[in-house]
Design a protein around this motif. Structure first.
Motif, PDB file in Angstrom:
ATOM      1  N   PRO A 186       0.752  -1.284   0.133  1.00 50.66           N
ATOM      2  CA  PRO A 186       0.080  -0.155   0.063  1.00 50.66           C
ATOM      3  C   PRO A 186       1.080   1.376  -0.168  1.00 50.66           C
ATOM      4  N   GLY A 187       0.530   2.051  -0.885  1.00 49.34           N
ATOM      5  CA  GLY A 187       1.267   3.432  -0.890  1.00 49.34           C
ATOM      6  C   GLY A 187       2.400   3.400  -1.853  1.00 49.34           C
ATOM      7  N   LEU A 188       3.072   2.283  -1.924  1.00 48.88           N
ATOM      8  CA  LEU A 188       4.295   2.038  -2.547  1.00 48.88           C
ATOM      9  C   LEU A 188       4.309   1.471  -3.936  1.00 48.88           C
ATOM     10  N   GLY A 189       2.896   0.894  -4.270  1.00 44.29           N
ATOM     11  CA  GLY A 189       2.651   0.586  -5.633  1.00 44.29           C
ATOM     12  C   GLY A 189       3.552  -0.893  -5.866  1.00 44.29           C
ATOM     13  N   LEU A 190       3.856  -1.155  -7.218  1.00 47.97           N
ATOM     14  CA  LEU A 190       4.392  -2.241  -7.792  1.00 47.97           C
ATOM     15  C   LEU A 190       5.867  -2.134  -7.642  1.00 47.97           C
ATOM     16  N   ARG A 191       6.752  -2.775  -7.165  1.00 46.66           N
ATOM     17  CA  ARG A 191       8.246  -2.641  -7.106  1.00 46.66           C
ATOM     18  C   ARG A 191       8.685  -4.044  -7.703  1.00 46.66           C
ATOM     19  N   GLN A 192       9.749  -3.852  -8.609  1.00 46.64           N
ATOM     20  CA  GLN A 192      10.354  -5.007  -9.405  1.00 46.64           C
ATOM     21  C   GLN A 192      11.441  -5.767  -8.322  1.00 46.64           C
ATOM     22  N   ILE A 193      11.300  -7.068  -8.058  1.00 45.77           N
ATOM     23  CA  ILE A 193      12.155  -7.666  -7.290  1.00 45.77           C
ATOM     24  C   ILE A 193      13.205  -8.431  -8.149  1.00 45.77           C
ATOM     25  N   TYR A 194      13.084  -9.320  -8.940  1.00 43.67           N
ATOM     26  CA  TYR A 194      14.015  -9.734 -10.029  1.00 43.67           C
ATOM     27  C   TYR A 194      13.249  -9.830 -11.427  1.00 43.67           C
ATOM     28  N   THR A 235       6.189  -9.482   4.271  1.00 44.00           N
ATOM     29  CA  THR A 235       4.854  -9.571   4.188  1.00 44.00           C
ATOM     30  C   THR A 235       4.361  -8.579   3.225  1.00 44.00           C
ATOM     31  N   SER A 236       3.796  -9.208   2.161  1.00 41.95           N
ATOM     32  CA  SER A 236       3.425  -8.275   0.907  1.00 41.95           C
ATOM     33  C   SER A 236       2.395  -9.020   0.044  1.00 41.95           C
ATOM     34  N   LEU A 237       1.997  -8.665  -1.078  1.00 39.36           N
ATOM     35  CA  LEU A 237       1.176  -9.094  -2.129  1.00 39.36           C
ATOM     36  C   LEU A 237       2.399  -9.400  -3.165  1.00 39.36           C
ATOM     37  N   TYR A 238       2.550 -10.634  -3.706  1.00 40.75           N
ATOM     38  CA  TYR A 238       3.543 -10.850  -4.824  1.00 40.75           C
ATOM     39  C   TYR A 238       2.930 -11.300  -5.919  1.00 40.75           C
ATOM     40  N   PHE A 239       3.504 -10.663  -7.249  1.00 39.38           N
ATOM     41  CA  PHE A 239       2.856 -11.077  -8.551  1.00 39.38           C
ATOM     42  C   PHE A 239       4.024 -11.448  -9.346  1.00 39.38           C
ATOM     43  N   CYS A 240       3.772 -12.721  -9.918  1.00 41.17           N
ATOM     44  CA  CYS A 240       4.836 -12.981 -11.050  1.00 41.17           C
ATOM     45  C   CYS A 240       4.347 -12.430 -12.581  1.00 41.17           C
ATOM     46  N   CYS A 249       0.433   3.786 -13.999  1.00 41.24           N
ATOM     47  CA  CYS A 249       1.178   4.033 -14.862  1.00 41.24           C
ATOM     48  C   CYS A 249       2.544   3.433 -14.735  1.00 41.24           C
ATOM     49  N   ALA A 250       3.166   2.978 -15.834  1.00 38.55           N
ATOM     50  CA  ALA A 250       4.633   2.520 -15.711  1.00 38.55           C
ATOM     51  C   ALA A 250       5.438   2.950 -16.962  1.00 38.55           C
ATOM     52  N   GLY A 251       6.877   2.804 -16.559  1.00 39.37           N
ATOM     53  CA  GLY A 251       7.710   3.075 -17.726  1.00 39.37           C
ATOM     54  C   GLY A 251       8.901   2.312 -17.591  1.00 39.37           C
ATOM     55  N   ARG A 252       9.383   2.116 -18.753  1.00 39.05           N
ATOM     56  CA  ARG A 252      10.631   1.233 -18.804  1.00 39.05           C
ATOM     57  C   ARG A 252      11.873   1.958 -18.363  1.00 39.05           C
ATOM     58  N   ASN A 253      12.946   1.442 -17.556  1.00 42.02           N
ATOM     59  CA  ASN A 253      13.954   2.498 -17.352  1.00 42.02           C
ATOM     60  C   ASN A 253      14.878   2.592 -18.385  1.00 42.02           C
ATOM     61  N   THR A 254      15.603   3.857 -18.584  1.00 41.28           N
ATOM     62  CA  THR A 254      16.487   4.051 -19.673  1.00 41.28           C
ATOM     63  C   THR A 254      17.484   3.293 -20.028  1.00 41.28           C
ATOM     64  N   GLY A 255      17.483   2.492 -20.972  1.00 38.90           N
ATOM     65  CA  GLY A 255      18.708   1.586 -21.263  1.00 38.90           C
ATOM     66  C   GLY A 255      18.720   0.214 -20.801  1.00 38.90           C
ATOM     67  N   GLY A 256      17.437  -0.167 -19.925  1.00 42.84           N
ATOM     68  CA  GLY A 256      17.335  -1.331 -19.224  1.00 42.84           C
ATOM     69  C   GLY A 256      16.084  -2.069 -19.513  1.00 42.84           C
ATOM     70  N   PHE A 257      15.993  -3.241 -18.660  1.00 42.47           N
ATOM     71  CA  PHE A 257      14.501  -3.944 -18.922  1.00 42.47           C
ATOM     72  C   PHE A 257      13.780  -3.810 -17.515  1.00 42.47           C
ATOM     73  N   LYS A 258      13.935  -2.793 -16.754  1.00 45.24           N
ATOM     74  CA  LYS A 258      13.363  -2.683 -15.447  1.00 45.24           C
ATOM     75  C   LYS A 258      12.094  -2.012 -16.125  1.00 45.24           C
ATOM     76  N   THR A 259      10.985  -2.611 -15.389  1.00 45.94           N
ATOM     77  CA  THR A 259       9.842  -1.605 -15.459  1.00 45.94           C
ATOM     78  C   THR A 259       9.483  -0.990 -14.243  1.00 45.94           C
ATOM     79  N   ILE A 260       9.380   0.193 -14.236  1.00 46.83           N
ATOM     80  CA  ILE A 260       8.980   1.094 -12.906  1.00 46.83           C
ATOM     81  C   ILE A 260       7.447   1.761 -12.831  1.00 46.83           C
ATOM     82  N   PHE A 261       6.727   1.159 -11.732  1.00 42.94           N
ATOM     83  CA  PHE A 261       5.357   1.466 -11.693  1.00 42.94           C
ATOM     84  C   PHE A 261       5.239   2.849 -10.776  1.00 42.94           C
ATOM     85  N   GLY A 262       4.241   3.877 -11.206  1.00 42.83           N
ATOM     86  CA  GLY A 262       3.916   4.526 -10.071  1.00 42.83           C
ATOM     87  C   GLY A 262       2.835   3.708  -9.293  1.00 42.83           C
ATOM     88  N   ALA A 263       2.406   4.358  -8.059  1.00 47.13           N
ATOM     89  CA  ALA A 263       1.686   3.979  -6.929  1.00 47.13           C
ATOM     90  C   ALA A 263       0.183   3.722  -7.443  1.00 47.13           C
TER      91      ALA A 263
END
Lengths: 111, 111
Positions: free
Chosen positions: A39-47, A86-91, B89-103
């Motif tokens: 919550p409040g942090l959105g989706l964050r990429q792990i790997y 503790t979180s919600l994980y998405f593949c 909303c999401a964007g791909r990081n410059t020069g890479g493969f990470k997808t960065i999401f807004g909250a």
């Protein structure tokens, strides 16, 4: 039907007990990724993984491990889970690393 | 500045109106942008992608990208109660493969 599956969908565990969340896709996608959503942090990429045996860290890799031994599978391993995991994980999987198709999610609680 | 920033809302619009969802991004994010819709308790679903400056229309949805202002928007015409969801909303990081999401921005469409 094109899909990403995850198991388990819900998991309650205790601190330090190793666990694995499995992920599988049936679309022959090159790219796969794990995200956590808080919550409040959105989706964050792990790997993420660009192909078999090719993986790279996302923004929050600490405390997690992944492997990509087969194209269709991308398990997420927590060697010693802690309450802050503790979180919600998405593949998710993607043909080219741009738009992602997400699995149904795994809700993890670490006590 | 966050890499991808959205107003958390909630944004409330009456049925039939145009809903306008906005997103700004930092230099760390590339020129590939995406909008995902996430219903409560469900996984995110890709609804639009945009790669070049200007507008891209798909049915009731229009994505707009303004690279000079580092600004992405999503317009939903003739909003329906079924459009009520969180939009990421999401964007791909410059020069890479990470997808960065807004909250995400929560949208409510009132019948």
């Amino acid at each position: 039907e094109a899909q990403v599956t995850q198991n388990p969908r819900y998991l309650i565990t205790v601190t330090g007990k190793k666990l694995t969340v499995t992920c599988s896709q049936n679309m022959n996608h090159e790219y796969m990724s794990w995200y956590r959503q808080d919550p409040g942090l959105g989706l964050r990429q792990i790997y993420y993984s660009m192909n078999v045996e090719v993986t790279d860290k996302g923004d929050v890799p600490e405390g997690y491990k992944v492997s990509r031994k087969e194209k269709r599978n991308f398990p997420l391993i927590l060697e010693s889970p802690s309450p802050n995991q503790t979180s919600l994980y998405f593949c998710a999987s993607s043909l080219d690393g741009t738009g992602w198709l997400f699995g149904p999610g795994t809700r993890l609680t670490v006590l | 500045q966050k890499e991808v920033e959205q107003n958390s809302g909630p944004l409330s619009v009456p049925e039939g109106a145009i809903a306008s969802l906005n997103c700004t991004y930092s230099d760390r994010v590339s020129q590939s942008f995406f909008w995902y819709r996430q219903y409560s308790g469900k996984s995110p679903e890709l609804i639009m992608s945009i790669y070049s400056n200007g507008d891209k229309e798909d049915g009731r949805f229009t994505a707009q990208l303004n690279k000079a202002s580092q600004y992405v928007s999503l317009l939903i015409r003739d909003s329906q109660p079924s459009d009520s969801a969180t939009y990421l909303c999401a964007g791909r990081n410059t020069g890479g493969f990470k997808t960065i999401f807004g909250a995400g921005t929560r949208l409510f469409v009132k019948a």
